[in-house]
Design a protein around this motif. Structure first.
Motif, PDB file in Angstrom:
ATOM      1  N   GLY A 206      24.378  -1.961  51.587  1.00 35.32           N
ATOM      2  CA  GLY A 206      24.434  -0.504  51.623  1.00 35.32           C
ATOM      3  C   GLY A 206      24.681   0.095  50.251  1.00 35.32           C
ATOM      4  O   GLY A 206      24.042   1.090  49.864  1.00 35.32           O
ATOM      5  N   ARG A 210      22.081   2.559  48.201  1.00 38.96           N
ATOM      6  CA  ARG A 210      22.490   3.896  47.756  1.00 38.96           C
ATOM      7  C   ARG A 210      22.318   4.054  46.244  1.00 38.96           C
ATOM      8  O   ARG A 210      21.848   5.091  45.762  1.00 38.96           O
ATOM      9  N   LEU A 253      19.745   9.456  54.609  1.00 34.77           N
ATOM     10  CA  LEU A 253      20.452   8.254  55.033  1.00 34.77           C
ATOM     11  C   LEU A 253      21.355   7.712  53.930  1.00 34.77           C
ATOM     12  O   LEU A 253      22.501   7.327  54.182  1.00 34.77           O
ATOM     13  N   LEU A 254      20.842   7.684  52.711  1.00 38.51           N
ATOM     14  CA  LEU A 254      21.559   7.018  51.628  1.00 38.51           C
ATOM     15  C   LEU A 254      22.318   7.967  50.707  1.00 38.51           C
ATOM     16  O   LEU A 254      23.326   7.578  50.110  1.00 38.51           O
ATOM     17  N   GLY A 256      22.732  11.588  51.553  1.00 39.61           N
ATOM     18  CA  GLY A 256      23.290  12.736  52.252  1.00 39.61           C
ATOM     19  C   GLY A 256      22.797  14.056  51.709  1.00 39.61           C
ATOM     20  O   GLY A 256      23.429  15.102  51.913  1.00 39.61           O
ATOM     21  N   TRP A 540      20.551  -1.431  60.368  1.00 39.77           N
ATOM     22  CA  TRP A 540      21.642  -0.777  61.094  1.00 39.77           C
ATOM     23  C   TRP A 540      21.676  -1.238  62.555  1.00 39.77           C
ATOM     24  O   TRP A 540      22.755  -1.561  63.082  1.00 39.77           O
ATOM     25  N   TYR A 554      26.236   3.768  56.309  1.00 38.01           N
ATOM     26  CA  TYR A 554      25.240   4.771  56.693  1.00 38.01           C
ATOM     27  C   TYR A 554      24.905   4.604  58.172  1.00 38.01           C
ATOM     28  O   TYR A 554      25.173   3.558  58.776  1.00 38.01           O
ATOM     29  N   ARG A 555      24.339   5.652  58.750  1.00 40.56           N
ATOM     30  CA  ARG A 555      23.949   5.668  60.154  1.00 40.56           C
ATOM     31  C   ARG A 555      22.711   6.560  60.287  1.00 40.56           C
ATOM     32  O   ARG A 555      22.734   7.709  59.839  1.00 40.56           O
TER      33      ARG A 555
END
Length: 575
Positions: A206, A210, A253-254, A256, A540, A554-555
């Motif tokens: 993650g 990002r 996702l990464l 925001g 995920w 992340y979600r």
């Protein structure tokens, strides 16, 4: 004290691991092996074959230090690796391939063939046929177990005593029972360390994604527009809407935020500029400023073609654009009237007319688009549309529930190889848009798990062309969704998910993201926006199926959002 020799029973034949080629037994064993070699066998160094083992093979290859004990029965076409053991009274027959370190307990039967059994004559008058059995490395098969034709047993597997193995067994599994079921994954026996290691790997993945999200997006921005893959790596692609939506999803996702260099309002303007007010559908086209001002479409004739709410680019744009603008804090300017205007009978007739065999994926995608249009209309236009925007949703859900197959849990039918690919992939699209998007239970979750796990073991999915984002997503999402209702074969699903997660975490290419087909050649093997967005969501779902998704940081909130977009109100709670 050994009294057996006086009765003609030799200790070494039953305890062949005690065999020493330099002992007095060496000469007799050499003669035994010469007989086998003269008959065509290939034998490695340090092999032992008991003189009273029944060996009648069409082809036999034994690796170094492998032994065959007393009264074992071998026939057919056998390849057995190094450091394997066939213990007393074991039966190994048919077309069988074993790796290294396979231990076969006494009285076990490994049967790589089967009898024909047509009903026009007695079985004994009919021949046999064989699919073959494959057994991996480091496998322990307990006494009195049975492995039937057509099965693949993975590496590091333990088959419990008395188990009857009728289906493929994943790597590291412990299986038992009749029919054999996965009890656990051997790697989970060090659960604390394993869970901690996996959580750390997910966190690192993650963080890496990002940190590089900006580079991934910038790499796929060319000539004033987002493209799925750089033209220098994959060749030029026509202007399209989806890369813009994928870029929004990845950034949300990464990071925001909207993609770097864009504000939300401008992206909403581009994504929705082509929406047809009459139908609510969005055709393919160029979202670069000059493309919007020129009004050009992807193909010269595209503007003259009628838009379909169930097929083609416009149908998928219901999902991709509909969710992208919501991520940007907006909504579509117009409801999807092309779907809202349909009656229940229209939808049922259209679904009945579709090909749910060879075109099950396309049929499931049509349901996804219809249901998503209803969900968007209900979420964003309930005050403006009659019936709160529900449209044909109830008729759609009624048909789906009535027409699901109780035996498979699916709507699609099996096809020639790959047997379940169309049906399972169609199931994902169908249930994503309907049952998952509205928070509804599946009609037959246990049957779904059985069918999807059968499909997951199809060897084609492990090939470079078969290992794609679609094919992995379309397995993990059904398993994840069904697990909300049932624990049926949960250990097997988790074993598959753990193996897939190990692979998926290695797919990221620095500065580029993930390719749609990470092991493939050609354009699909080039990292791009679609592949990156899909694999981030896949990771995920795999992690969440294993209960460790929080480590990613992340979600998904867009097309692959695990939460329902709309929840239907039960009758007893309605006004």
């Amino acid at each position: 004290m050994d009294h057996s020799a006086a009765q003609g029973v030799r200790r070494v034949d039953f305890l062949p691991w005690e065999y020493d080629p330099a002992s007095a037994e060496g000469a007799a064993q050499a003669a035994r092996q010469r007989e086998l070699v003269d008959a065509g066998a290939q034998l490695g160094a340090g092999v032992f074959v008991a003189p009273n083992a029944a060996v009648y093979c069409d082809r036999l290859a034994l690796g170094d230090r492998t032994y065959v004990a007393a009264l074992a029965y071998l026939s057919g076409d056998l390849t057995i690796g190094a450091d394997c053991s066939v213990n007393p009274f074991a039966v190994v027959r048919g077309e069988i391939r074993m790796g290294d370190g396979v231990r076969i307990g006494a009285h076990t039967s490994i049967l790589g063939f089967n009898h024909q059994m047509a009903n026009d004559r007695p079985v004994f008058q009919q021949g046999t046929w064989s699919k073959g059995i494959t057994i991996g490395d480091d496998v322990w098969i307990g006494s009195n177990a049975t492995i039937l034709d057509g099965v693949t047993v993975g590496d590091h597997v333990v088959v419990a005593a008395g188990a009857v193995v009728t289906k493929n067994v994943p790597d590291w599994a412990v299986v038992a029972g009749n029919p054999a079921r996965v009890l656990r994954d051997r790697r989970a026996e060090t659960k604390g360390a394993t869970a901690g290691d996996l959580a750390a790997r997910l966190a690192a993945f993650g963080d890496r994604a990002r940190e590089q999200a900006g580079d991934v997006l910038a790499r796929c921005f060319e000539d004033g527009r987002f493209v799925d893959r750089p033209s220098a790596a994959a060749g030029p692609l026509p202007p399209a809407v989806r890369p813009w939506a994928d870029a929004v999803e990845i950034a949300d996702l990464l990071l925001g935020t909207p993609p770097p260099g864009f504000d939300a309002a401008d992206l909403v303007r581009r994504l929705t500029a082509r929406q047809d007010p009459a139908t609510g559908l969005i055709p393919e086209g160029d979202l670069a400023d000059r493309g919007l001002s020129a009004g050009t479409a992807e193909r010269p004739d595209a503007a003259d073609e009628p838009l379909s709410p169930t097929d083609g680019d416009a149908a998928y744009h219901v999902l991709s654009v509909g969710y992208a603008v919501r991520l940007l804090g907006a909504r579509l300017p117009h409801p999807v009237r092309a779907v809202h205007a349909l009656g229940d009978r229209d939808v049922v007739a259209a679904l009945e007319a579709r090909d749910w065999g060879a075109q099950a994926w396309g049929s499931g995608a049509a349901v996804d688009s219809l249901a998503t249009a209803c969900a968007l209309n209900m979420a964003d236009f309930s005050e403006e549309l009659p019936d709160g925007g529900v449209g044909p949703l109830h008729g759609l859900l009624g048909w789906l529930t009535a027409r699901a197959n109780p035996a498979t849990g699916l709507w699609g039918a099996p096809q020639p190889a790959p047997r379940w690919l169309q049906a399972v992939n169609g199931f994902y699209r169908l249930t994503r848009g309907s049952y998952a998007q509205f928070g509804l239970p599946l009609p037959y979750p246990e049957a779904v798990v059985d069918t999807v796990l059968e499909h997951a073991a199809d060897p084609v999915l492990a090939t470079p062309d078969g290992y794609t984002a679609c094919n992995v997503l379309d397995i993990v999402h059904p398993l994840w969704l069904a697990a909300k209702q049932t624990a049926h074969r949960r250990a097997e699903g988790e074993a598959w998910a753990r193996d897939q997660l190990d692979r998926a975490l290695e797919n990221w290419a620095d500065g580029a993201g993930i390719a749609f087909a990470p092991r493939g050649d050609g354009p699909d093997g080039v990292p791009g926006l679609q592949g990156t967005e899909m694999w981030l969501s896949i990771v995920w779902y795999l992690a969440d199926h294993l209960g460790v998704a929080d480590s990613l940081g992340y979600r998904p909130r867009g097309v692959h959002n695990p939460d329902p977009l709309v929840r239907l109100t039960p009758v007893d709670e309605a006004d």
